[in-house]
Scaffold this motif. Sequence first.
Motif, mmCIF file in Angstrom:
data_model
loop_
_atom_site.group_PDB
_atom_site.id
_atom_site.type_symbol
_atom_site.label_atom_id
_atom_site.label_comp_id
_atom_site.label_asym_id
_atom_site.label_seq_id
_atom_site.Cartn_x
_atom_site.Cartn_y
_atom_site.Cartn_z
ATOM 1 N N TRP A 55 0.837 -1.207 0.000
ATOM 2 C CA TRP A 55 0.000 0.000 0.000
ATOM 3 C C TRP A 55 0.867 1.250 0.000
ATOM 4 N N ALA A 56 2.001 1.197 0.703
ATOM 5 C CA ALA A 56 2.913 2.346 0.704
ATOM 6 C C ALA A 56 3.433 2.607 -0.705
ATOM 7 N N THR A 57 3.785 1.542 -1.424
ATOM 8 C CA THR A 57 4.269 1.695 -2.793
ATOM 9 C C THR A 57 3.199 2.294 -3.692
ATOM 10 N N ALA A 58 1.969 1.793 -3.564
ATOM 11 C CA ALA A 58 0.877 2.329 -4.374
ATOM 12 C C ALA A 58 0.670 3.815 -4.089
ATOM 13 N N LEU A 77 2.739 10.074 -9.820
ATOM 14 C CA LEU A 77 1.987 10.093 -11.073
ATOM 15 C C LEU A 77 1.204 11.394 -11.221
ATOM 16 N N VAL A 78 0.595 11.835 -10.139
ATOM 17 C CA VAL A 78 -0.151 13.097 -10.180
ATOM 18 C C VAL A 78 0.787 14.269 -10.476
ATOM 19 N N ALA A 107 6.518 -4.687 -15.935
ATOM 20 C CA ALA A 107 7.861 -5.009 -15.457
ATOM 21 C C ALA A 107 8.299 -4.035 -14.367
ATOM 22 N N ALA A 108 8.072 -2.739 -14.586
ATOM 23 C CA ALA A 108 8.459 -1.743 -13.586
ATOM 24 C C ALA A 108 7.641 -1.917 -12.309
ATOM 25 N N GLY A 109 6.367 -2.238 -12.472
ATOM 26 C CA GLY A 109 5.518 -2.444 -11.303
ATOM 27 C C GLY A 109 5.972 -3.625 -10.469
ATOM 28 N N MET A 110 6.292 -4.740 -11.119
ATOM 29 C CA MET A 110 6.745 -5.919 -10.388
ATOM 30 C C MET A 110 8.122 -5.693 -9.764
ATOM 31 N N GLY A 130 4.062 1.048 -11.137
ATOM 32 C CA GLY A 130 4.263 0.939 -9.698
ATOM 33 C C GLY A 130 2.963 1.065 -8.935
ATOM 34 N N THR A 131 2.107 1.974 -9.375
ATOM 35 C CA THR A 131 0.817 2.174 -8.707
ATOM 36 C C THR A 131 -0.095 0.962 -8.869
#
Length: 305
Positions: free
Chosen positions: A41-44, A51-52, A77-80, A190-191
């Motif tokens: 949740w911290a990463t999201a 992003l904003v 890939a970046a998210g994982m 990442g989100t």
Amino acid sequence: MAAPERGRLAPALALVANAFVWGISWWPFRELQSAGLHPLWATAFIYIVSLVLLSIARPHAWRGFAGQPQLWLLMLAAGMTNVGFNWAVTVGDVVRVVLLFYLMPAWSVLLAWPLLGERPTAADLLRLVLALAGVVVILHVPGTALPVPRTLPDLLALAGGFSFALTNILLRRLHVVPPETRVGAMFAGGTIAAAAAGVIGWSQGVASAPQLLPPTAIGLAVLLSLGFLAGNTCLQFGASRLPAQTTALVMLCEVLFASVSAVVLGAAELSSNVWAGGALVVAAAAWSAWDTPGSPAAAAPQSAA
């Protein structure tokens, strides 16, 4: 100081700043977890903020998605990468996690052939063997038959490093895409990946539910988000102005920052396995960086951000 040296100082310092952000990022993630916020949740949250801010600063960044389906794979890939690394450094031994994560050059050898058409050389294969030998040493547990990953942090670190290698290769394939579009894809990944993993983990009892944080923890999360955004900006600045091998070598400072901070704050145990295996992994990464062609950063590793 000669003019060329002055010209390289600022980009090199920018890369060191990026390595510092990632090297000490484990501490705020652990602080947020102690406040009740799971690292997923911290990463999201962190990447939503980034992003904003990116969308405000570069509102046309998303136009670059047109006709580039591989950007969606870059998002994944970046998210994982972020899911694996951020979760692992929060719950595992920091030095061990960072060393396993930096198996990335070995994964790159395996991925570059099918995805970039780059056949591995004899030196590539020797580096692969050297890095894998380091991992075997790190993972070895006395009294067990096979040196395989046995804990969640080990699995997350290895998966994150593999995703990191895939991210870098996709960035090379997408070098014609505007930088802000690539960064936006990585932030979006990442989100989305962290939020999806959080929901799945919550449903399976692996991750706790998101919590309402006290103001101090919210402030820390915002600072971490700004730190990642600044680190990525520093990376883009430094990597575009220095040879690829210089960028990759300077980025190894992340291992130093993570190791020193973790040992000082009691978040790592430097066993003989970690010392010996880590030396092999870092040697393979440094050798890989040193052998990278001297062109500017088209082939340089990118931040996990």
